[in-house]
Write a protein that holds these residues in place. Structure first.
Motif, PDB file in Angstrom:
ATOM      1  N   TYR A 151       0.956  16.524   3.439  1.00 58.93           N
ATOM      2  CA  TYR A 151       0.016  16.981   2.321  1.00 58.93           C
ATOM      3  C   TYR A 151      -0.451  15.626   1.537  1.00 58.93           C
ATOM      4  O   TYR A 151      -0.174  14.524   1.538  1.00 58.93           O
ATOM      5  CB  TYR A 151       0.749  17.865   1.397  1.00 58.93           C
ATOM      6  N   GLY A 152      -1.814  16.081   1.023  1.00 58.20           N
ATOM      7  CA  GLY A 152      -2.371  14.979  -0.106  1.00 58.20           C
ATOM      8  C   GLY A 152      -2.869  13.734   0.518  1.00 58.20           C
ATOM      9  O   GLY A 152      -2.626  12.678   0.028  1.00 58.20           O
ATOM     10  N   ILE A 153      -3.166  13.905   1.894  1.00 60.35           N
ATOM     11  CA  ILE A 153      -3.525  12.555   2.898  1.00 60.35           C
ATOM     12  C   ILE A 153      -4.865  11.972   2.163  1.00 60.35           C
ATOM     13  O   ILE A 153      -5.911  12.477   2.219  1.00 60.35           O
ATOM     14  CB  ILE A 153      -3.368  12.467   4.025  1.00 60.35           C
ATOM     15  N   ASN A 154      -4.696  10.804   1.676  1.00 61.56           N
ATOM     16  CA  ASN A 154      -6.034  10.051   1.508  1.00 61.56           C
ATOM     17  C   ASN A 154      -6.074   8.736   1.960  1.00 61.56           C
ATOM     18  O   ASN A 154      -5.106   7.850   2.070  1.00 61.56           O
ATOM     19  CB  ASN A 154      -6.333   9.825  -0.140  1.00 61.56           C
ATOM     20  N   TRP A 155      -7.193   8.354   2.964  1.00 64.59           N
ATOM     21  CA  TRP A 155      -7.393   6.931   3.567  1.00 64.59           C
ATOM     22  C   TRP A 155      -7.571   6.087   2.595  1.00 64.59           C
ATOM     23  O   TRP A 155      -8.381   6.330   1.399  1.00 64.59           O
ATOM     24  CB  TRP A 155      -8.488   7.195   4.882  1.00 64.59           C
ATOM     25  N   MET A 156      -6.781   4.913   2.686  1.00 64.10           N
ATOM     26  CA  MET A 156      -7.065   3.797   1.828  1.00 64.10           C
ATOM     27  C   MET A 156      -8.386   2.902   2.429  1.00 64.10           C
ATOM     28  O   MET A 156      -8.784   3.031   3.397  1.00 64.10           O
ATOM     29  CB  MET A 156      -5.904   2.739   1.795  1.00 64.10           C
ATOM     30  N   LYS A 157      -9.079   2.256   1.301  1.00 62.29           N
ATOM     31  CA  LYS A 157     -10.115   1.563   1.642  1.00 62.29           C
ATOM     32  C   LYS A 157     -10.350   0.625   3.051  1.00 62.29           C
ATOM     33  O   LYS A 157     -10.987   0.571   3.659  1.00 62.29           O
ATOM     34  CB  LYS A 157     -10.947   0.940   0.709  1.00 62.29           C
ATOM     35  N   ASP A 158      -9.114  -0.078   3.122  1.00 62.99           N
ATOM     36  CA  ASP A 158      -9.049  -1.123   4.096  1.00 62.99           C
ATOM     37  C   ASP A 158      -8.653  -0.415   5.680  1.00 62.99           C
ATOM     38  O   ASP A 158      -8.814  -1.168   6.576  1.00 62.99           O
ATOM     39  CB  ASP A 158      -8.163  -2.045   3.891  1.00 62.99           C
ATOM     40  N   GLY A 159      -8.547   0.796   5.499  1.00 59.40           N
ATOM     41  CA  GLY A 159      -8.077   1.478   6.907  1.00 59.40           C
ATOM     42  C   GLY A 159      -6.862   1.100   7.397  1.00 59.40           C
ATOM     43  O   GLY A 159      -6.410   1.756   8.307  1.00 59.40           O
ATOM     44  N   GLN A 160      -6.052   0.249   6.691  1.00 68.66           N
ATOM     45  CA  GLN A 160      -4.612   0.040   7.432  1.00 68.66           C
ATOM     46  C   GLN A 160      -3.611   0.768   6.680  1.00 68.66           C
ATOM     47  O   GLN A 160      -2.296   0.694   7.144  1.00 68.66           O
ATOM     48  CB  GLN A 160      -4.610  -1.522   7.191  1.00 68.66           C
ATOM     49  N   TYR A 161      -4.069   1.557   5.920  1.00 70.13           N
ATOM     50  CA  TYR A 161      -3.030   2.347   4.967  1.00 70.13           C
ATOM     51  C   TYR A 161      -3.545   3.677   4.623  1.00 70.13           C
ATOM     52  O   TYR A 161      -4.927   3.850   4.637  1.00 70.13           O
ATOM     53  CB  TYR A 161      -2.411   1.721   3.663  1.00 70.13           C
ATOM     54  N   TYR A 162      -2.785   4.555   4.578  1.00 73.82           N
ATOM     55  CA  TYR A 162      -3.285   6.074   3.853  1.00 73.82           C
ATOM     56  C   TYR A 162      -2.268   6.429   2.923  1.00 73.82           C
ATOM     57  O   TYR A 162      -0.938   5.650   2.782  1.00 73.82           O
ATOM     58  CB  TYR A 162      -3.266   6.916   4.904  1.00 73.82           C
ATOM     59  N   SER A 163      -2.661   6.996   1.936  1.00 70.54           N
ATOM     60  CA  SER A 163      -1.518   7.608   0.657  1.00 70.54           C
ATOM     61  C   SER A 163      -1.335   9.037   1.111  1.00 70.54           C
ATOM     62  O   SER A 163      -1.984   9.833   1.732  1.00 70.54           O
ATOM     63  CB  SER A 163      -2.165   7.439  -0.603  1.00 70.54           C
TER      64      SER A 163
END
Length: 726
Positions: free
Chosen positions: A45-57
């Motif tokens: 749940y609650g997945i947001n991709w981080m701006k650099d593409g190497q991480y997601y929250s």
């Protein structure tokens, strides 16, 4: 004991064990579905991709409280906690980052209003320091949105639009005329929220110097009154609800400039009886794009507005002899550097992707074929690629495809047969896929942009193991031809101990509304497992997607235009006759049930198809389209003033004299969508026609009829009725 006897004893033991295991499989009980939630799925749940593409929250909830964690795409390992609800002492349920990921907005104590709207307490979290700033001293507000420069928040409170400077808590009230049931600024009215799938109605310009917003003047819209029960004197709840043919809110678009504190009204034309359901800032920070839809919804115009003067220019228009569905013309994306825009349209008969220059001139149609693009996933401008979901493999499935901006090189990235939805990273290097089919519960996986599987995130293994303990039967998909020769899709759920030589009663499940689909190769939800329970009790459960449903192109969908209910009912009756001709179906015991549009359909099917259907259940049904809202109803039927027959000829109220079978009518008295009034008038008509029936109302329950013990009670009631009457 010799070796042969030992072997025989062992074999007998194994057979006894296997028989014991087989006998241990149990039927799906109502309590398994509605009490213990034995078939609920897990997800991520609650997945947001981080701006650099190497991480997601990802938002995670534990015993200590909610937290947002940062996850490394390559390793799948947590790389730190970004927001710690326990440390902040905030039990938040939603979060969003600003573009540079230095701040986040978190929402707590969220209170639902209608289907998509809510209000809550908001905090701005500084992701570097971990400190949180409570907005408006904890007053509940709507649509809190950070400015692009991160130092202001815009929001709606009491129907007015506000802006708060974070540095000094200086509050600016942008509008002052907001008033309940009169004027709304920056938030949608009831009918826009329900039918145009929107709630927030304002947007920051890319440079943060302006805010565009939609204003709704609903002063002259008729009020609907619902009583709420549970007190000595029931209370009235009045809200503006424009029923078919009645007055809509007068809607206008405005642009507020922060530096001058002046508001400019956008010129949307001289006609005021229109819809303005979308606003978009283009790549130019002073150019606002918006959609204008006429009352009959057979024309959609794209216009550009000057943010300083409000002057407008027509860029593009789509027309139809029937209707232009906003849902099929809503994937509008503006390209960087004034390179035009990408949009979708079903003007060639199927929803496809088109590329236009900045002034609306068509550059090319990017996708073509007798299949639909269901949604745009993303546009990789650097790589000149477009990612989209489509029905190309089957109208009953959804897959991810990629295609070059020039329309070449189309490739499918999700090869498994079933239904996908995807969440793609901002740099288009990865995507998270949510996949299921009729035999596989939700699988959440991480892939690179070529479709290569990198990591499994959730496989619902525990659920799959648990399912082995139950008598679960797979859906069997089938086709048959309706009265005009059109092939329709359906599925069938048979009892686990199905015997070809026996005759079984059948319960059909229907929704059937324009553009909808129930016959999909995907994992089912609660209703599917209720159907499994009925199958375990000796019923065959069947679902048929009639003409007018989605996934099969404009002509298939639009055939019901101006005559809702006619062809859909013919198809459900034809489906029942087809089933009645099968050697294992008892044609004297065929029933049908549905909810909302499906309740409308099941009512009509039992009345018009009284020689085919024995039993029907209608939950929260529309019984006359005269009682439903303007946007949905007039899109498919025009207004009652223009098409009275379309409203009345296929109303269940018109056909009550034809009722012969067993009828159960169910509604929630607090239904703000399909009003309880629909069932009251149907009951009145049935009484006048001297027709016996059964009914149940649920006090204060909305269109979903849930909360507390309600769901258990509802499905227990329907199960008992089916067992008694089918």
């Amino acid at each position: 004991m010799n070796k042969l006897k030992i072997f025989s004893a062992l074999l007998l033991g194994l057979l006894l064990v296997n028989n014991s295991i087989a006998q241990e499989k149990k039927k799906v009980a109502l309590a398994d579905v509605f009490k213990s939630n034995a078939f609920s799925q897990k997800s991520v749940y609650g997945i947001n991709w981080m701006k650099d593409g190497q991480y997601y929250s990802s938002l995670q909830r534990g015993t200590a409280g909610p937290k947002v964690v940062k996850i490394n795409v390559a390793t799948g390992a947590e790389s730190g906690v970004l927001i710690d609800g326990a440390a902040l002492r905030v039990d938040f349920s939603s979060y969003s980052f600003n573009p540079d990921e230095t701040k986040a907005l978190i929402g707590s104590e969220v209170e639902s209003i209608y289907r998509r709207s809510s209000k809550g307490v908001y905090h701005v979290v500084d992701l570097k320091t971990g400190q949180a700033q409570k907005l408006m001293d904890g007053e509940k507000i709507m649509h809190a949105t950070l400015s692009p420069d991160n130092d202001k928040v815009a929001f709606v409170k009491d129907n007015n639009l506000y802006m708060l400077a974070l540095a000094n808590n200086q509050l600016t009230q942008i509008t002052t005329d907001g008033k309940w049931n009169h004027i709304i600024n920056g938030s949608a009215d009831w009918v826009y929220e329900e039918e145009f799938s929107m709630s927030q109605a304002f947007d920051w310009s890319p440079d943060g110097k302006k805010i565009a917003f939609i204003r709704f003047d609903e002063t002259d819209v008729p009020e609907f009154n619902m009583q709420t029960w549970g007190k000595l004197y029931p209370e009235d709840y009045k809200f503006k609800y424009p029923k078919a043919g009645e007055k809509n809110a007068e809607v206008s678009i405005h642009v507020y400039e922060l530096s001058s504190q002046k508001t400019v009204k956008v010129d949307a034309g001289s006609e005021i009886d229109i819809y303005l359901p979308r606003i978009y800032w283009t790549g130019d920070a002073n150019t606002l794009a918006f959609l204008r839809v006429n009352r009959l919804q057979n024309q959609i115009d794209l216009l550009y507005a000057n943010g300083e003067t409000g002057e407008t220019k027509l860029i593009l228009e789509d027309k139809s002899e029937t209707y232009v569905d906003l849902d099929y013309n809503d994937d509008l994306r503006f390209l960087e550097g004034n390179k035009g825009f990408i949009r979708t349209s079903e003007k060639d008969g199927y929803k496809h992707i088109y590329h236009h220059d900045n002034q609306g001139k068509l550059i090319r149609q990017i996708t073509t074929g007798d299949w639909e693009v269901t949604n745009l996933v993303g546009i990789d401008e650097k790589g000149k690629k477009i990612y989209f979901m489509s029905t190309e493999v089957s109208p009953m499935e959804r897959n991810l495809f990629v295609i070059n901006l020039d329309g070449k090189g189309k490739k499918m990235l999700t090869p498994e047969k079933g239904t996908y939805s995807v969440n793609m990273s901002k740099d288009f290097k990865y995507f998270i896929a949510n996949f299921s089919n009729s035999s596989t519960p939700l699988q959440v996986t991480l892939h690179d942009s070529s479709g290569k599987l990198l990591k499994g995130l959730e496989d619902n293994a525990a659920l799959q193991t648990s399912l082995e303990n139950f008598e679960i039967t797979q859906k069997e998909f089938f086709k048959f031809n309706t009265v005009d020769g059109t092939s329709l899709n359906g599925y069938m759920i048979k009892p686990a101990d199905f015997d070809e030589g026996k005759k079984y009663p059948v319960l059909m499940y229907v929704y059937g509304g324009p553009g909808s689909q129930n016959v999909n190769n995907s994992w089912g939800g609660t209703r599917d497992f209720w159907h499994q329970h009925l199958a375990s009790e000796g019923y065959i459960v069947v679902c048929v997607d009639n003409r007018g449903t989605g996934g099969r192109g404009r002509d298939f969908k639009h055939v019901t235009y101006a005559n809702l209910g006619k062809y859909e009912t013919e198809d459900q009756i034809a489906g029942a006759k087809y089933l009645g001709g099968l050697p294992f179906v008892d044609q004297t015991r065929i029933g049908i049930w549905g909810w909302s549009y499906g309740g409308y359909m099941s009512s009509l099917a039992l009345m018009i198809g009284n020689d085919v259907f024995k039993t029907a259940i209608a939950v929260a049904p529309v019984t006359t389209w005269r009682y439903y809202d303007t946007v949905y109803t007039e899109r498919f039927l025009q207004t009652p003033q223009l098409n009275a027959a379309g409203y009345d000829d296929n109303s269940p109220i018109t056909h009550v004299n034809k009722l012969k079978g067993n009828f159960l009518l169910i509604h929630g008295t607090g239904d703000d969508n399909v009003h309880f009034q629909n069932s009251v008038d149907l009951v009145d008509a049935l009484i006048k026609a001297d027709k016996q029936f059964e009914t149940m109302f649920y006090p204060n329950k909305n269109h979903g009829i849930y909360g507390g013990n309600t769901t258990w009670h509802l499905y227990s009631l329907m199960t008992d009725f089916i067992k008694r009457k089918l």
